[in-house]
Each structure stands twice: as C-alpha cells, then as structure tokens.
Motif scaffolding. Structure first.
Motif, mmCIF file in Angstrom:
data_model
loop_
_atom_site.group_PDB
_atom_site.id
_atom_site.type_symbol
_atom_site.label_atom_id
_atom_site.label_comp_id
_atom_site.label_asym_id
_atom_site.label_seq_id
_atom_site.Cartn_x
_atom_site.Cartn_y
_atom_site.Cartn_z
ATOM 1 N N GLU A 58 0.834 -1.199 0.000
ATOM 2 C CA GLU A 58 0.000 0.000 0.000
ATOM 3 C C GLU A 58 0.868 1.250 0.000
ATOM 4 O O GLU A 58 2.067 1.188 0.277
ATOM 5 C CB GLU A 58 -0.945 0.029 1.197
ATOM 6 C CG GLU A 58 -0.269 0.165 2.542
ATOM 7 C CD GLU A 58 -1.271 0.120 3.682
ATOM 8 O OE1 GLU A 58 -1.886 1.160 3.975
ATOM 9 O OE2 GLU A 58 -1.418 -0.958 4.280
ATOM 10 N N GLU A 99 1.072 5.480 1.251
ATOM 11 C CA GLU A 99 0.577 6.458 2.219
ATOM 12 C C GLU A 99 1.096 7.835 1.831
ATOM 13 O O GLU A 99 2.188 7.968 1.276
ATOM 14 C CB GLU A 99 1.060 6.123 3.630
ATOM 15 C CG GLU A 99 0.585 4.792 4.146
ATOM 16 C CD GLU A 99 1.183 4.450 5.504
ATOM 17 O OE1 GLU A 99 0.615 3.567 6.164
ATOM 18 O OE2 GLU A 99 2.204 5.040 5.913
ATOM 19 N N TYR A 134 1.995 11.718 3.318
ATOM 20 C CA TYR A 134 2.342 12.462 4.529
ATOM 21 C C TYR A 134 2.559 13.926 4.174
ATOM 22 O O TYR A 134 3.060 14.240 3.095
ATOM 23 C CB TYR A 134 3.650 11.935 5.150
ATOM 24 C CG TYR A 134 3.492 10.635 5.883
ATOM 25 C CD1 TYR A 134 3.384 10.608 7.262
ATOM 26 C CD2 TYR A 134 3.452 9.430 5.205
ATOM 27 C CE1 TYR A 134 3.242 9.413 7.950
ATOM 28 C CE2 TYR A 134 3.313 8.235 5.880
ATOM 29 C CZ TYR A 134 3.204 8.232 7.248
ATOM 30 O OH TYR A 134 3.058 7.042 7.910
ATOM 31 N N ARG A 176 0.471 11.841 8.771
ATOM 32 C CA ARG A 176 -0.154 10.967 7.769
ATOM 33 C C ARG A 176 -1.524 11.499 7.381
ATOM 34 O O ARG A 176 -2.322 11.891 8.234
ATOM 35 C CB ARG A 176 -0.297 9.554 8.318
ATOM 36 C CG ARG A 176 -0.816 8.573 7.284
ATOM 37 C CD ARG A 176 -0.704 7.138 7.805
ATOM 38 N NE ARG A 176 -1.138 6.226 6.793
ATOM 39 C CZ ARG A 176 -2.372 5.738 6.715
ATOM 40 N NH1 ARG A 176 -3.271 6.070 7.605
ATOM 41 N NH2 ARG A 176 -2.701 4.902 5.762
ATOM 42 N N VAL A 177 -1.796 11.494 6.082
ATOM 43 C CA VAL A 177 -3.097 11.905 5.571
ATOM 44 C C VAL A 177 -4.042 10.723 5.690
ATOM 45 O O VAL A 177 -3.758 9.637 5.171
ATOM 46 C CB VAL A 177 -2.992 12.352 4.089
ATOM 47 C CG1 VAL A 177 -4.360 12.683 3.525
ATOM 48 C CG2 VAL A 177 -2.051 13.540 3.958
ATOM 49 N N LYS A 178 -5.152 10.905 6.397
ATOM 50 C CA LYS A 178 -6.140 9.836 6.535
ATOM 51 C C LYS A 178 -6.985 9.812 5.269
ATOM 52 O O LYS A 178 -7.550 10.828 4.866
ATOM 53 C CB LYS A 178 -7.013 10.067 7.754
ATOM 54 C CG LYS A 178 -6.238 9.952 9.045
ATOM 55 C CD LYS A 178 -7.113 10.143 10.247
ATOM 56 C CE LYS A 178 -6.285 10.038 11.503
ATOM 57 N NZ LYS A 178 -7.069 10.246 12.704
ATOM 58 N N SER A 179 -7.057 8.642 4.649
ATOM 59 C CA SER A 179 -7.814 8.508 3.405
ATOM 60 C C SER A 179 -8.181 7.046 3.207
ATOM 61 O O SER A 179 -7.823 6.187 4.013
ATOM 62 C CB SER A 179 -6.969 8.989 2.213
ATOM 63 O OG SER A 179 -5.904 8.096 1.975
ATOM 64 N N LYS A 180 -8.879 6.804 2.115
ATOM 65 C CA LYS A 180 -9.141 5.434 1.697
ATOM 66 C C LYS A 180 -7.794 4.743 1.507
ATOM 67 O O LYS A 180 -6.809 5.377 1.117
ATOM 68 C CB LYS A 180 -9.898 5.475 0.364
ATOM 69 C CG LYS A 180 -10.113 4.143 -0.264
ATOM 70 C CD LYS A 180 -10.837 4.274 -1.586
ATOM 71 C CE LYS A 180 -10.978 2.892 -2.181
ATOM 72 N NZ LYS A 180 -11.704 2.897 -3.421
ATOM 73 N N LYS A 181 -7.724 3.444 1.819
ATOM 74 C CA LYS A 181 -6.476 2.707 1.638
ATOM 75 C C LYS A 181 -6.071 2.759 0.175
ATOM 76 O O LYS A 181 -6.872 2.473 -0.715
ATOM 77 C CB LYS A 181 -6.646 1.256 2.089
ATOM 78 C CG LYS A 181 -5.368 0.459 1.972
ATOM 79 C CD LYS A 181 -5.542 -0.953 2.487
ATOM 80 C CE LYS A 181 -4.278 -1.733 2.269
ATOM 81 N NZ LYS A 181 -4.386 -3.111 2.719
ATOM 82 N N ARG A 196 -8.099 19.849 9.939
ATOM 83 C CA ARG A 196 -8.777 19.947 11.236
ATOM 84 C C ARG A 196 -7.894 20.620 12.233
ATOM 85 O O ARG A 196 -6.745 20.491 12.302
ATOM 86 C CB ARG A 196 -9.145 18.566 11.752
ATOM 87 C CG ARG A 196 -10.170 17.902 10.896
ATOM 88 C CD ARG A 196 -10.544 16.606 11.515
ATOM 89 N NE ARG A 196 -11.292 15.824 10.543
ATOM 90 C CZ ARG A 196 -11.865 14.695 10.819
ATOM 91 N NH1 ARG A 196 -11.811 14.221 12.023
ATOM 92 N NH2 ARG A 196 -12.515 14.043 9.924
#
Length: 141
Positions: free
Chosen positions: A77, A79, A81, A94-99, A141
C-alpha cells in the motif's frame, strides 16, 4: 526498502527519517561482471496550497513480504504524509484517506485543493499490471 526523507533549512539538515519513497519506476543496467543491477527511482515530493500556505508532501510506499523475501519490487500500500514545520521541528503527519492499494507513483495538486493520486499495481504477469487514479480534497482539522 525505501528512501530516506531529509529536510534541510539552508545548508543544515534539520530532520531525517527512513522508509519513505519506493516506486515501480526502475532502470536496469548490465553489470560489469555477472548480473544486472536494478535502480528504483523514488517518488517526487508534492505541494498543497491551503489558505496561502504551502504544505510539502511526501509519499511512503510500504513493501510487501514478497519484497523482503524475494527482493522483487512489490508494495502492499501507499501512504501520503505532509511535513509540518514548527521552528526547528519537523513532524510528518499521515493523511487519513481510503487505503491506497499498491504503490503511489505520483500526486498532483491544483490551486483549489484538488488532489489526484496515481497508483500502480504490479502482478506476477505483465498483463496483470494496472493502476488507479483517486481524486479528492483535503480537509484540515
């Protein structure tokens, strides 16, 4: 299994962390003695413009067990950042997103905050190679 992320201010290194980069973009050069050597070209950093500020971003592709045991470029995968700089401190966030399955090859951004993420999938047969393009926007956020 990936490159080293280094952040400089002027000529001084202020941050370093291993494990970033990785890509399916390779070149093979015939060796002088026996084998050929393979060079992996790490992914390029990217920039996102938010409210007049520039956030530098980097890609981290995670290797799969196939890479570790067979030394074949294979990723499980990717990721994304962002690097948040506060004084002399650098924090990779880390950017939270769909895998993002397989390797992230590139990230493209525009002035409106749209992000395009291009991934690549490598199968055991060349006819099973493919990729995806993800489009999104970033919410801070």
């Amino acid at each position: 299994t990936g490159g080293t992320l280094r952040v400089f201010r002027d000529n001084s290194q202020i941050f370093t962390m291993k494990g970033f980069g990785g890509s399916y973009t390779t070149a093979q050069i015939m060796g002088l003695v026996e084998d050929e050597e393979s060079y992996i070209f790490n992914t390029r950093p990217f920039r996102l413009y938010i409210d007049g500020e520039v956030l530098p971003g980097v890609i981290k592709n995670l290797t799969s067990p196939v890479y570790r045991f067979l030394n074949v470029a294979k990723y499980s995968e990717g990721e994304l950042y962002f690097l948040v700089v506060e004084g002399d401190e650098v924090k990779p966030v880390r950017v939270k997103s769909k895998k993002l399955e397989e390797a992230v090859q590139a990230v493209l951004t525009d002035d409106e905050g749209t992000i395009l993420v291009i991934t690549a999938k490598k199968g055991t047969l060349s006819i099973r190679n493919s990729g995806e393009v993800y489009e999104g926007t970033l919410k801070v956020r």
